[in-house]
Enzyme design. Structure first.
Site, PDB file in Angstrom:
ATOM      1  N   GLU A 321       0.838  -1.196   0.000  1.00 35.37           N
ATOM      2  CA  GLU A 321       0.000   0.000   0.000  1.00 35.37           C
ATOM      3  C   GLU A 321       0.877   1.251   0.000  1.00 35.37           C
ATOM      4  O   GLU A 321       0.597   2.222   0.682  1.00 35.37           O
ATOM      5  CB  GLU A 321      -0.927   0.024   1.218  1.00 35.37           C
ATOM      6  CG  GLU A 321      -1.906  -1.121   1.270  1.00 35.37           C
ATOM      7  CD  GLU A 321      -3.029  -0.897   2.271  1.00 35.37           C
ATOM      8  OE1 GLU A 321      -4.190  -1.047   1.864  1.00 35.37           O
ATOM      9  OE2 GLU A 321      -2.739  -0.552   3.428  1.00 35.37           O
ATOM     10  N   CYS A 405     -11.029   2.555   5.951  1.00 39.41           N
ATOM     11  CA  CYS A 405     -10.406   3.842   6.277  1.00 39.41           C
ATOM     12  C   CYS A 405     -10.840   4.949   5.320  1.00 39.41           C
ATOM     13  O   CYS A 405     -11.038   6.096   5.727  1.00 39.41           O
ATOM     14  CB  CYS A 405      -8.892   3.713   6.271  1.00 39.41           C
ATOM     15  SG  CYS A 405      -8.229   2.950   4.786  1.00 39.41           S
TER      16      CYS A 405
END
Lengths: 640, 640
Positions: A321, A405
């Site tokens: 990520e 998120c």
């Protein structure tokens, strides 16, 4: 706004002091207020996140098992809702907010501790797995929510809760604390503590933020010590059996490979990196710490010259990520997490405040209007976690994510948009973003209101209207955006005349005595840009991206008879064309399309080039892609 | 070679009957014989694979823990070594082979079972996890090794061992067996059983292969039944916690999503797919099963028109080591496992045998000379598992792999190369590959020798010399390779004259009475081809690949002042240039290079195109890349 060598040049603007009234952003905020917040609240309920606060989960129970970072999703929603309440009173929303705050207060321990997972699922394991468990990260988001709720509404119900939590952290992680030397594997609490310091004036929160930042990456390595003490692989240990063999990579993942002042390259998980650098910039601004400032400037240069997509997307790889290598910016597999672009906005805003330089706002503007808001659909209810710059037609937004998120992070950013439009100092107001809005501020001892009128981001004309009880002398700083060839300015009805001089800081500076009713008219020379990447970026070789104003454009297959990748741009550049919505124009013009028709399905390889025929293309703003179903997409277009 | 409607048109050639004497392949086989086999044997020793056959491992012991598919690595090495012994007597190698065979025999159970993992690590779990544990896959490789050892050396020491193993499989998996209905999650045993049938004539092995093939993908699904009986997630269960939620995808992974006769698209793990389709082609050839043949032809069309790299690499994704979507052929992230191209050679060879059509050999030729042999370095000691078609300069070969399937698979293919050069039928000899060699065969009742002389693959002149005790009438079939514009043929000194007619099967057919001393001279019109992909392949849009003969070429950064991706090919096509090795030419010529110099490091995005300057480029055969260190690489070149 006079130069000071070290401390911040600007004061953040309270979100309550800016009302957004913009043809582009107004409806987006309205959608957020009327649809997205409710939908996200429902998800918090449906997934068990809110219910978990009752602390009724037991092993074997039917309830979903609480996760260590569930509080962070709740907190980001609370933060967004608080910002909305700051400018839009809404009894129903306020009741929801109060209910969530009461539930959080009820879940808090006697000692101030607040994390459901470590209370009911893994009691006794508190602060034993800082590397993986997101415990301080979740605390940080709660603290931010408490600060935001207080700033936006003036109330202290949540601030009291998070202050007790922060005080616990000071006892545990401050000098002499049982966990002194520790820091979180996912940065966030550091910048939250600075915000708490700013709203409370309590120095211990600032000190703890600095303690966390400076402990990071020192030897002996805290995560190794912790691992040794714990004797188990940790919360993510099962996912990364090879972590010990690839220690450097996993330390870079959470930016703990070096002390932060020695870091020169943006590495690892992109969101983590942005939150860390934001805290470093905050600390530099509050303390005048030139070492942290210098580190921030080095890291910024590295990011923006080697590792940032043209959309303001960052973090090219799904694998971590995050970041991999310089100039590794693949388009179809771009990770470019929505949260990472949001983090870039956070960091850029802080760098602009620290340095007073418009160059940081240029990046903020680009990230905000592309990489960030691509994360949400036109109906405000579907989300991208990853934001590729090309698609084979299989990519589409989702309703929600297990790791959720991005949606609430988007919500809190959009809800706090006002605080990014302006910045103030004791005797100046800076206009950073050209977004219709009204600022209320105290400047040079006087309360003023500054109203900004525009047809939307990237419009070529902006009018500012000053309202003031009494005249006062202060500087009005107008950012000269990188997307405008030139800026012209006229005061009080005088038409903009000639090209206004732009200072080294990137602003047009108007210093005068401003009186009630004064107006400023700004004209920008805006054109469609053909943007080319560094020749070191393999993915963009021979390609061009189209931009207009802060917007990056893309082609979507739904507008074409060939896939987006089969379009070749000729000499002619597509030009702005009004759309039904009338806010952000599309770009339209002729191009070439390549196809062999059926033959392209019957064979893979040919000795003849595919024929090109002239076609009409319409490029749409990147952020708006995938709002009309799935089809191919390309930001970087082939160039004849 | 007269048409028969269903059964195979050709008989596989025994590797012992072809001696390779080729300027290109001769040294490669010599390297394999003198270096690679020894290095791989050492790896089998060093990693504990051979030692494990002593069955001395116990829980907690110092020995490396045996893995369920360790035998497959041993078996592929044995197969390679056996082929070498078939044409190159070598006492030292034979002693090693005999030692390994003795160790295998010693590890075999009373009942014929042979797998160290399920003997000492997980006793009692035999045949309980066919989906994951590679148990029948390993058995298949042992059976192939036994057949190869017998065919190449005439000895039965290993054949006896694997026949006992195969007989156990017949008892367990045949009608009435305890595990009837089961089949392996990694296909291989099916084609091995056909080979064993061919060498023994025992019909039960063919029947069992057909049983395995036809059980695959039927309902109720065997892997679900097995899972229910076992009650544990299986050998790879921990790696794939989401397997139950993504059942279709995981069934496609091992081609068990549908009964094989209903399959129309190549899906899942590429090596698994190739081994399955090879077995299906074998069974169609042996039994005249038109359903299996039709399935093979459908799958072949799908593979070659939608999912095959120009190098003969297949399986675009690392994620599943396999196929994803039509036209998804990314270059830098191409998986294109060496073993998958090897599997494609296996399948193509069987399809050619089944149908007698040269088009299959065209693909074989392409895969062999590119996707397969790129897998090994020029020194024969380093290996690619993945074979990308572009590199940013970070990719390089490795000494060995934890999952070590590719190196010994390459070894067995290179060692058995002779069996792919020719094919025979009762009254014909087909020349499939133009590789210097001598074939010994019985045709039309006479023993003949056919010697092929060439300057190497892709050379424009080949001479064939017939040696025969007595004249006989038979057909000589000369493949008209897709890489030659035309073929000319002259017999007995007559110069090739005009263009030879090519049959619908893709061969030039010379039927006559052949006598000792007859010669055939073949001339190919060979040129450098500019190959373009289907416009549906996004990764190759606007790009061109260069080929000459069977070879695909690439640019390497080591030969350039700019990265390979920054080269733009103009109208001029690089032309063959002799190399010091004198076998396969490089391609050299002018092109354009793009660079802004230092500026490309100081910024990412520009409003001006990068300037182009004329540069000289040298393209090298794809298989030879990364033999001079790491640098950028590109097969698909931008085209002006």
């Amino acid at each position: 706004m006079e130069p000071t060598p070290t401390r911040a040049r600007r004061i953040p603007v309270n979100v309550r002091d800016v009302v957004v009234q913009d043809p582009f952003w107004g409806p987006r905020q309205e959608l957020l207020r009327t649809r997205t917040l409710a939908a996200q609240y429902d998800q918090l309920v449906a997934t068990g996140r809110l219910g978990a606060l009752a602390l009724t989960w037991t092993p074997g129970s039917e309830e979903p098992t609480p996760h260590p970072f569930w509080e962070s999703d709740i907190a980001k929603w609370l933060e967004a809702a608080s910002y909305v309440l700051g400018t839009h009173p809404d009894a129903a929303l306020e009741a929801k907010v109060d209910g969530v705050i009461a539930a959080l207060a009820g879940a808090q321990g006697e000692d101030g501790y607040l994390n459901v997972y470590f209370t009911v699922v893994a009691p006794g394991q508190r602060f034993t797995d800082l590397r993986d468990a997101h415990e301080l990260y979740s605390a940080g988001h709660l603290i931010e929510a408490g600060v935001a709720h207080h700033e936006a509404t003036g109330r202290t119900t949540l601030l009291v809760v998070v202050t007790r939590l922060a005080d616990l952290l000071c006892r545990e992680f401050g000098p002499g604390g049982a966990h002194h030397g520790g820091y979180c594997g996912h940065e966030e609490v550091e910048l939250a503590l600075v915000r708490l310091y700013r709203v409370t004036g309590e120095r211990r929160y600032l000190d703890l933020a600095l303690t966390f930042v400076d402990a990071r990456g020192t030897q002996p390595h805290y995560f190794e010590l912790e691992h040794g003490r714990r004797g188990t692989p940790g919360f993510f240990g099962e996912h990364f059996p090879q972590r010990e063999q690839r220690r450097r990579e996993f330390e870079e993942y959470n930016q703990s490979h070096l002390p932060v002042r020695e870091q020169t390259e943006v590495v690892g998980h992109a969101v983590r990196a942005m939150y860390l650098y934001s805290a470093m910039a905050d600390l530099a601004a509050e303390t005048g710490d030139d070492g942290l400032r210098a580190a921030c400037e080095r890291l910024w240069t590295h990011l923006t010259t080697r590792r940032m997509y043209v959309t303001g997307g960052i973090g090219d790889s799904r694998h971590n990520e995050g970041f991999t290598r310089d100039h590794a910016l693949p388009n179809e597999t771009a990770y470019a997490e929505t949260c990472a672009s949001i983090g870039l906005v956070f960091w850029a805003s802080r760098m602009a405040g620290l340095t007073g330089r418009a160059t940081y706002v240029d990046v903020l503007d680009r990230a905000l209007h592309n990489g960030v808001i691509a994360g949400v659909s036109a109906d405000g209810q579907r989300f991208f976690y990853e934001n590729p710059l090309a698609s084979d037609g299989t990519v589409e937004r989702a309703d929600w994510f297990d790791c959720a998120c991005c949606p609430p992070n988007l919500a809190r950013l959009e809800a706090s948009l006002g605080s990014y439009i302006y910045a103030t100092s004791p005797d100046a107001v800076a206009v950073d973003l050209y977004i219709g809005s009204t600022l209320t501020a105290d400047v040079a001892g006087a309360r003023i209101r500054l109203r900004q009128e525009t047809a939307g981001p990237g419009a070529d004309r902006v009018v500012l209207r000053v309202a003031a009880a009494a005249p006062a002398t202060w500087s009005l700083l107008l950012r000269a955006p990188s997307w405008a060839r030139s800026v012209s300015v006229g005061v009080n009805g005088g038409p903009p005349d000639g090209v206004a001089p732009v200072g080294a800081d990137g602003y047009v500076r108007l210093r005068r005595e401003w009186a009630d009713g004064d107006t400023v008219e700004i004209r920008f020379e805006v054109d469609v840009r053909r943007v080319h990447a560094s020749t070191l970026v393999a993915a963009d070789a021979g390609r061009v991206a189209l931009t207009h104003g802060p917007f990056v454009y893309c082609l979507e297959g739904i507008d074409l008879d060939v896939p987006a990748h089969a379009v070749v741009l000729g000499e002619s550049t597509p030009q702005p064309r009004a759309t039904p919505s009338g806010v952000v124009p599309d770009l339209a013009g002729p191009a070439w399309g390549e196809t062999r028709g059926r033959a392209d399905l019957d064979a893979l390889y040919f000795t003849e080039r595919a024929p090109r025929t002239e076609i009409a293309v319409t490029a749409v703003p990147y952020h708006s892609w995938n709002n009309r179903g799935r089809s191919t997409m390309a930001v970087w277009l082939r160039e004849a």
